[in-house]
Each structure stands twice: as structure tokens, then as C-alpha cells.
Design an enzyme around this catalytic site. Structure first.
Site, PDB file in Angstrom:
ATOM      1  CB  CYS A  66       3.146  29.989 -17.587  1.00  8.88           C
ATOM      2  SG  CYS A  66       3.511  31.516 -16.726  1.00  8.88           S
TER       3      CYS A  66
ATOM      4  N   PRO B  14       0.824  -1.213   0.000  1.00  7.72           N
ATOM      5  CG  PRO B  14       0.130  -0.906   2.217  1.00  7.72           C
ATOM      6  CD  PRO B  14       0.852  -1.880   1.312  1.00  7.72           C
TER       7      PRO B  14
HETATM    8  N1  LLP Z   1       2.904  -1.446  -6.018  1.00  4.16           N
HETATM    9  C1  LLP Z   1       3.161  -1.173  -7.321  1.00  4.16           C
HETATM   10  C2  LLP Z   1       3.848  -2.166  -8.138  1.00  4.16           C
HETATM   11  C3  LLP Z   1       2.742   0.067  -7.864  1.00  4.16           C
HETATM   12  O1  LLP Z   1       2.983   0.322  -9.157  1.00  4.16           O
HETATM   13  C4  LLP Z   1       2.073   1.011  -7.042  1.00  4.16           C
HETATM   14  C5  LLP Z   1       1.654   2.303  -7.574  1.00  4.16           C
HETATM   15  C6  LLP Z   1       1.856   0.678  -5.686  1.00  4.16           C
HETATM   16  C7  LLP Z   1       2.278  -0.561  -5.218  1.00  4.16           C
HETATM   17  C8  LLP Z   1       1.170   1.605  -4.725  1.00  4.16           C
HETATM   18  O2  LLP Z   1      -0.127   1.874  -5.119  1.00  4.16           O
HETATM   19  P1  LLP Z   1      -1.100   2.669  -4.123  1.00  4.16           P
HETATM   20  O3  LLP Z   1      -1.351   1.784  -2.953  1.00  4.16           O
HETATM   21  O4  LLP Z   1      -0.438   3.959  -3.752  1.00  4.16           O
HETATM   22  O5  LLP Z   1      -2.291   2.883  -4.970  1.00  4.16           O
HETATM   23  N2  LLP Z   1       0.547   9.041  -9.225  1.00  4.16           N
HETATM   24  C9  LLP Z   1      -0.738   8.365  -9.199  1.00  4.16           C
HETATM   25  C10 LLP Z   1      -0.635   6.975  -8.628  1.00  4.16           C
HETATM   26  C11 LLP Z   1       0.377   6.108  -9.345  1.00  4.16           C
HETATM   27  C12 LLP Z   1       0.533   4.749  -8.721  1.00  4.16           C
HETATM   28  C13 LLP Z   1       1.633   3.975  -9.349  1.00  4.16           C
HETATM   29  N3  LLP Z   1       1.875   2.692  -8.773  1.00  4.16           N
HETATM   30  C14 LLP Z   1      -1.739   9.227  -8.439  1.00  4.16           C
HETATM   31  O6  LLP Z   1      -1.398  10.307  -7.985  1.00  4.16           O
HETATM   32  O7  LLP Z   1      -2.906   8.864  -8.348  1.00  4.16           O
END
Ligand code: LLP
Length: 406
Positions: free
Chosen positions: A335, A268
């Protein structure tokens, strides 16, 4: 009543006056509550919670997680270095990503990485070769692409056939058997991650079922797999989403694993840090517009790019004297027309007021940039009565550190 989790207005006003804006404010009590919630949800099963560093790599946050016994999920050598700097154990860390460089694989192996989550056949060959060079055996999981639609924004979906991530299920079986023959590879399991900001458990369940069917086929053919990495992705409530609880999510994963003797890894990111952080900005001016007014603040896409990149909605509240609300767009000073923090809002603000952007602890500061030559903002961690600067505001000279001229 505060409409989203955040420290009291008085505290934020004091911090903004003292440290300036834009300012990140993290609340250690919220971080601790999230950690406890995740640990409770998986308690009693063989598991490891590996925080996804990309969500927020601030050292003080990583240190808190390391001290609480969490592992980490990293996607670059830089993130691995952050984990080590913060006191995290490489052995409790998984390394994900579609394009790990040879030097990154070398560094991860030298550090004693817990798992390299391999995403393709060429990468498997590279890991095997690098491990051979170093006379080491690389602990490897194969990340599969289960071909499911995660039902999230297309930029943050990763588990469907057209996404660049993972090994298609129908190729993964033979690759796993091949991996087991390679001297530099110790294959210990499968990994899957279908996307981020997931608000529905059905695709998670479908992805796990497919991955576990492959797991069963592989173990039936004699491979010994001890681990299953279910990735990250659990969503949070920014506006009116209704993400599953951590307890329900954990119960689903445990149900899927069933009687299999497997260590469950989860990664997570957002769910651990999003609600622990706010971005505090100051209103520069209010500008009339044809459709609505523009509330121009001193933070923008260089601090929080999520609204520009994913049309993301973050809660916003103004700390100031009350007045009659008007319809407006809350925008940054950069900008770019996409430099918006909140579209179609109704609020009252005037120059000098503070705007608090909520649920900004995840993918805010970690995606921040120097665009428009803006030094990165400072960050403060609240911990009981203590408010500590955990990241100094960058100076103008920081903007050209490392550059040369003739
Ligand atoms: N594990 C892997 C292999 C991942 O690619 C990611 C996120 C995570 C875990 C963690 O995911 P989470 O639990 O945070 O959803 N910048 C985007 C989110 C990109 C997530 C990329 N990978 C945003 O601001 O929504």
C-alpha cells in the site's frame, strides 16, 4: 535470446512451482565467474578483495566467497557475525561505518578484526579507549572524505564534502599524526570510498590521487602506512550503463599506487553479486489504468526497494504465453504508490505468468523488510544440477517473533 543474465525459463518455472513466489534465485556459476574475474584483475599485486556484505549477506553466498579466499567488508556486528557464521576470517575483514557502537568495537576487537576503518575524531578516541580497556591495540585505517562528486545517485554518493562519511582531507593529516601517538591504535593506512554504482573512473582516480597525496605526506613525516583501502563502488549494467571492466578498474588502482609498497584493499559489493541473482514473482492480475495498465505481481518494495528508493531500473521479463505487448507499470501489492518494480514498460502479461526481475542479486534481499507484514521470501542457489534452498520462506509466525502482549 535472453536480454539479461538469468537461468533458463524452464528452471525458473520449476523452482517457482516448487518453492512458491516471490523467490530469489542465485546462480553459483555467475558468482564463481565474478570471483575469478576480480581475482584475475588483481593477480600479481599485493591485495585483498573484501566483499561488502551489505550487498547480499546470505550465508551461502558468504560461504562461497570465504572458500574462494575473499575477505569481507562489514558495517555492523550483525554482518561480522554473518561472516564468522559462514566461515569467513575476522582477520581478513574490515569494519566500516560512521557510527560504530562501543559494543561493536569491543566485539570486533575480540574477534581479531583486520581493520577498523575510522571515520571521525570522536570515533578514534572511542576505539582507543575500548582497545585500552581490552588491553589490545586496534588495527585502524582512517577513512578520508576526498571531496569528489562520484556522479551517481545522490543517495549512494559518499565522497563529497556534504556527505556524512569520512574525515575531510584537511583534517585527516593532523588526526593521523595524533592517532600514531595513541597507545590503543595501530594506524596502518588510509581508506576511501566515494559511492556506489560508479560508471566513470575519473572520480575514482581523483579520489585516489588526493588520498595518496595525503599518504605520501604522512609517510614523509615518518608514519609507516602499509595499506590503502580503495573502497567499493564499481557499477554494473542494469539497462544501458557502460561501467568500466574490472580489469580497467584494477589497472587504474594499480597505476595510482605505482611503486609504493602498499597492500591494496578493495571492497566490491554490487559488482560481485548483482548479476548472480534474479527475483521471480507471479502476476496476480492485470488492472486497467488511465495512462497505462498495472501489472500487479506478488513481489514489491518489501523484496526489492531499489526502484522506490533510487528510481532504479531493473530489467524485467515475463515467462508466459506470448501476446501483444502493452504499455504498463509493473507494481507490487504493497500500500504505497512508490511500490513499483518497473515504470513505463512495454510487455505482455496475464494473471499467473511469472515475471523475472534481473540484476537483483545486490541490495535486494539485504534491503528487504516485513513492511505490510509480509514474510521474507525464500532463496534458492543453483549450483550445476543442484538447486538448494539457502533461505527458507518465512512463516507468518516469524513476523511476530520476539514480540509480547499483556
Ligand atoms: N565499501 C563501503 C565503505 C561502502 O559504503 C559500500 C557501499 C561498499 C564498499 C560497496 O559498494 P558497492 O561495491 O556495492 O557499490 N543500497 C544502494 C547501495 C548502497 C551502497 C552503500 N555502500 C543500492 O541499492 O544501490
Amino acid at each position: 535470446m535472453q536480454s539479461f543474465p538469468r537461468p533458463p525459463d524452464k528452471v525458473l518455472q520449476r523452482l517457482a512451482a516448487r518453492h512458491g513466489t516471490p523467490l530469489w534465485v542465485y546462480d553459483a556459476a555467475v558468482l564463481d565467474a565474478r570471483i575469478a574475474e576480480w581475482q584475475r584483475a588483481f593477480d600479481g599485486s599485493d591485495h585483498r578483495i573484501c566483499y561488502a556484505v551489505k550487498a547480499n549477506g546470505t550465508l551461502a553466498i558468504l560461504q562461497r566467497f570465504a572458500r574462494a579466499g575473499l575477505g569481507f567488508d562489514v558495517v555492523s556486528c550483525g554482518e561480522l557475525a554473518r561472516v564468522e557464521r559462514a566461515g569467513g576470517a575476522p582477520g581478513d575483514t574490515v569494519f566500516s561505518g560512521v557510527g560504530k557502537r562501543a559494543d561493536e568495537i569491543d566485539a570486533a576487537l575480540a574477534a581479531g578484526i583486520g581493520s577498523l576503518n575510522c571515520e571521525s575524531a570522536p570515533e578514534l578516541e572511542l576505539i582507543n579507549a575500548r582497545a585500552g580497556n581490552a588491553r589490545l591495540t586496534a588495527p585502524v585505517a582512517l577513512r578520508v572524505n576526498p571531496g569528489v562528486d562520484a556522479g551517481t545517485h545522490r543517495h549512494i554518493a559518499t565522497g563529497d564534502h556534504d556527505d556524512k562519511f569520512g574525515i575531510p582531507l584537511d583534517e585527516a593529516a593532523s588526526l593521523a599524526r595524533y592517532a600514531a601517538t595513541l597507545p590503543g591504535i595501530a594506524l596502518h593506512g588510509l581508506a576511501v570510498h566515494i559511492g556506489s554504482q560508479l560508471t566513470d573512473l575519473a572520480p575514482v582516480s581523483a579520489a585516489l590521487e588526493r588520498t595518496l597525496a595525503l599518504h605520501d605526506a604522512l609517510t614523509a613525516s615518518g608514519l609507516r602506512l602499509t595499506q590503502l583501502d580503495a573502497g567499493g563502488g564499481l557499477g554494473v549494467r542494469y539497462r544501458d550503463e557502460t561501467p568500466p571492466s574490472v580489469a580497467d578498474y584494477a589497472a587504474l588502482l594499480r597505476r595510482c599506487i605505482g611503486e609504493r609498497k602498499l597492500r591494496l584493499v578493495v571492497e566490491p559489493g554490487r559488482a560481485l553479486v548483482a548479476e548472480a541473482g534474479v527475483l521471480v514473482a507471479r502476476v496476480e492480475l492485470v488492472k486497467p489504468g488511465a495512462q497505462h495498465a498495472f501489472v500487479v505481481v506478488d513481489a514489491g518494495m518489501s523484496e526489492l526497494i531499489r526502484p522506490a528508493l533510487y528510481d532504479a531500473w531493473h530489467p524485467l521479463e515475463v515467462i508466459g504465453m506470448p501476446g501483444e505487448a502493452f504499455s504498463c507499470e509493473v507494481v507490487g501489492p504493497l500500500c504505497e504508490s512508490g511500490d513499483v518494480l518497473g515504470r513505463a514498460r512495454t510487455l505482455y502479461a496475464e494473471a499467473g505468468d511469472l515475471v523475472v526481475v534481473g540484476c537483483a542479486g545486490a541490495y535486494g534481499s539485504s534491503m528487504s523488510s516485513h513492511y505490510n507484514a509480509r514474510p521474507r521470501a525464500a532463496a534458492v542457489m543453483l549450483d550445476g544440477n543442484d538447486a538448494r534452498v539457502v533461505r527458507k520462506r518465512e512463516t507468518i509466525a516469524d513476523l511476530w517473533r520476539g514480540e509480547t502482549m499483556s
